[in-house]
Enzyme design. Structure first.
Site, short mmCIF file in Angstrom:
data_model
loop_
_atom_site.label_atom_id
_atom_site.label_comp_id
_atom_site.label_asym_id
_atom_site.label_seq_id
_atom_site.Cartn_x
_atom_site.Cartn_y
_atom_site.Cartn_z
CD GLU A 153 -0.65 2.49 0.78
OE1 GLU A 153 -1.59 2.51 -0.03
OE2 GLU A 153 -0.25 1.44 1.31
CG ASN A 155 -2.23 1.39 4.24
OD1 ASN A 155 -2.19 0.79 3.18
ND2 ASN A 155 -1.15 1.95 4.79
CB SER A 160 -1.20 -5.22 8.83
OG SER A 160 -0.21 -4.58 8.09
CE LYS A 380 3.16 4.05 -4.95
NZ LYS A 380 2.84 4.49 -3.58
CD GLU A 384 -4.44 -0.18 -0.79
OE1 GLU A 384 -3.52 -0.13 0.06
OE2 GLU A 384 -4.76 0.79 -1.50
NE ARG A 467 5.46 -0.88 6.72
CZ ARG A 467 4.67 -0.75 5.67
NH1 ARG A 467 4.16 -1.81 5.11
NH2 ARG A 467 4.38 0.44 5.18
P1 ADP Z 1 0.60 -1.06 -1.03
O1 ADP Z 1 -0.79 -0.54 -0.99
O2 ADP Z 1 0.75 -2.27 -1.86
O3 ADP Z 1 1.19 -1.18 0.33
P2 ADP Z 1 2.31 1.25 -1.35
O4 ADP Z 1 1.98 2.44 -2.14
O5 ADP Z 1 2.31 1.41 0.10
O6 ADP Z 1 1.39 0.05 -1.84
O7 ADP Z 1 3.73 0.73 -1.82
C1 ADP Z 1 4.33 -0.44 -1.31
C2 ADP Z 1 5.75 -0.15 -0.85
O8 ADP Z 1 6.52 0.33 -1.95
C3 ADP Z 1 5.83 0.93 0.20
O9 ADP Z 1 5.64 0.40 1.47
C4 ADP Z 1 7.22 1.48 -0.03
O10 ADP Z 1 8.20 0.68 0.61
C5 ADP Z 1 7.40 1.35 -1.54
N1 ADP Z 1 7.02 2.63 -2.18
C6 ADP Z 1 5.77 3.02 -2.51
N2 ADP Z 1 5.77 4.25 -3.04
C7 ADP Z 1 7.05 4.64 -3.09
C8 ADP Z 1 7.71 5.83 -3.56
N3 ADP Z 1 7.02 6.83 -4.09
N4 ADP Z 1 9.05 5.89 -3.45
C9 ADP Z 1 9.75 4.86 -2.91
N5 ADP Z 1 9.20 3.73 -2.46
C10 ADP Z 1 7.86 3.61 -2.54
MG MG Z 2 1.43 0.32 1.61
#
Ligand code: ADP
Ligand code: MG
Length: 491
Positions: A153, A155, A160, A380, A384, A467
């Site tokens: 994604e 941001n 942060s 999802k 965020e 991370r």
């Molecule tokens: P947020 O906006 O809450 O940070 P993310 O889309 O970044 O949402 O998802 C949070 C975490 O979930 C990511 O940092 C990653 O570790 C895991 N994640 C998100 N999408 C995927 C994916 N398609 N495959 C595997 N892990 C994912």
């Molecule tokens: Mg994220």
């Protein structure tokens, strides 16, 4: 999708052969280093540690050693950063695209709906944001099987760790300088990480464009913030950068305010100037405002609208915020949509190469497939900050529930292909204790974009954040307690 070359990341050193005594020695040194260099967060077990700086600090959770990462993937993530910046800017200008794409979500998601209301009000005012500042972070995972670096994604609000990420790179470099010979590794392979300076530079340049030497940069913060030192690092860099600017007697002042304080103290002058506590504001930099819990009452929403209606430069504006939502990400991944916003074919290809599979829940074939193989998908909502996504059997259960209920709640979610990064043994340090675990890593690439009318002043990648989280954990947030801060060792 075309296959990119490059080996999947593997541990920087052979963790099986490493001497336990050496690990403990390095962990001790790393803890001392973190304390002496401000690689710290507020300690949640100490009262007031989220409010008063200097009270109750603990080292930020970190990986003891950097994670190996293929250089070619790092380079391509850097190359694509300015393209993402440009894309967000173009999308932000297309108010109808944002409203239309989120129209079904609006009906079922109160939070997104409130953001869209603010956006509509600004559209009605017919106000163009002439100076636009984006401080983004794009997150990626390297899929082990396909060897593709896939975008998780972008941001666009409150990215942060621009401050602490640089310190982790420094910490790792210092450990490798000291212990590299024992480990067979070279500290020069940790790329330099200048995010904090580059973000400070972007804020300072935005302030200059605003062109009122008496106006301040306002950091919008949560009432209690355990990650305040990350934010203070950025403000410290900002002050250092422009001690005596062109105006000679004025330096950039940075103030911190909560949304509730802005509601109480804020006012809008007839010419559009935003005053908070009588102080004119040039740049509003959000480190809150991305989650429903950031708006516990109407006061916070009023503050957000007030700032949005002002002439201050918002980082991000409501349009930038909406352009970074997961629904928009999914819409942009549909065929021929990028072409609406970008002309350069090569740029479009670069972006598409890193897009993972993304789908809306009105695609019945995909929903059927996700019910059959939920482990291959992530579901999802429009949220965020970590901890909101749905994985595994819960994907199936939620999809079946939505089908049974047959209402429009499905519009609150998107489906994404699940990415499976390589799992490696790593040493994670939390609360002064170093433990070995199987972990996966996620790369974040920071980028800054600043333009004033037709003049693009900054459009660049700024640095990185790695991370690392234990492989059994689905989510990746450091502040949310799932992951540790890390840096990378190029291979
Ligand atoms: P947020 O906006 O809450 O940070 P993310 O889309 O970044 O949402 O998802 C949070 C975490 O979930 C990511 O940092 C990653 O570790 C895991 N994640 C998100 N999408 C995927 C994916 N398609 N495959 C595997 N892990 C994912
Ligand atoms: Mg994220």
């Amino acid at each position: 999708m075309e296959t990119q070359e490059g080996s999947a990341s593997k541990p920087v050193i052979d963790f099986h052969g490493i001497d336990e005594e050496l690990i403990q020695k390095m962990a001790y040194d790393a803890l001392v280093w973190s304390s002496l260099h401000g690689l710290v967060v507020g300690d949640k077990s100490v009262q007031r540690s989220g409010k008063v700086p200097g009270v109750g600090m603990v080292h930020a959770p970190f990986a003891l050693l950097p994670v190996a990462f293929p250089e070619n993937h790092w380079k391509s993530a850097c190359e694509v950063a300015p393209v993402f910046n440009e894309l967000i800017d173009r999308v932000s200008l297309d108010g109808n695209f944002l409203q239309d794409s989120l129209s079904r979500t609006k009906k079922v998601d109160v939070f997104t709906s409130r953001l869209l209301d603010i956006h509509s009000k600004v559209l009605e005012m017919n106000k163009t944001e002439e100076i636009r500042l984006g401080l983004h972070r794009s997150d990626y995972m390297l899929d082990e099987q396909t060897k593709l670096l896939l975008h998780i994604e972008i941001n666009t609000i409150s990215s942060s760790f621009p401050g602490l990420s640089c310190l982790v790179s420094d910490l790792h470099r210092s450990l490798l300088k000291r212990y590299g010979e024992h480990l067979g590794s070279d500290s020069k392979r940790i790329p330099s990480n200048t995010t904090v300076n580059r973000f400070a530079d972007a804020l300072a340049k935005a302030w200059t464009e605003y062109n009122n030497p008496r106006a301040a940069v306002m950091v919008v913060v949560q009432p209690e913030e355990h990650n305040m030192y990350d934010q203070h690092w950025l403000c410290a860099a900002l002050k250092e950068k422009y001690p005596f600017h062109l105006y000679n007697t004025h330096n950039v002042t940075a103030i911190r305010k909560t949304l509730a304080e802005i509601d109480k103290e804020g006012e809008l002058l007839p010419d559009g100037t935003l005053l908070v506590g009588g102080q004119a504001i040039a740049v509003v930099y959000f480190r809150t405002g991305y989650a429903p819990t950031d708006y516990p009452s109407e006061a916070e929403w009023r503050a957000r609208l007030l700032m949005e209606q002002s002439l201050a430069i918002k980082c991000p504006s409501i349009s930038y915020h909406l352009a970074g939502t997961k629904k928009i990400q999914q819409e942009l991944a549909k065929p021929n949509v990028l072409e609406r916003f970008l002309e350069n074919k090569e740029d479009i290809t670069k972006l598409q190469k890193c897009f993972a599979g993304l789908w809306s829940l009105d695609d019945s074939d995909i929903v059927k497939r996700a019910i059959e193989r939920p482990e291959l998908f992530v579901m999802k909502p429009q949220r965020e900050g970590g901890g909101n996504n749905i994985y595994g059997d819960d994907v199936k259960e939620n999809l079946l529930r939505l089908q049974r209920e047959g209402n429009e709640e499905d519009a609150a979610y998107i489906l994404m292909q699940r990415i499976f990064p390589i799992v490696s043994p790593m040493f994670l340090v939390r609360n002064g204790i170093c433990h070995k675990d199987h972990a996966v890593s996620e790369l974040g690439v920071y980028s800054a974009y600043l333009r004033n009318k037709d003049k693009v002043i900054i459009n660049d990648q700024c640095g990185y954040l790695m991370r690392t989280k234990v492989s059994s954990s689905n989510e990746g947030g450091v502040a949310a307690g799932f992951a540790v801060l890390d840096s990378m060792y190029l291979t």
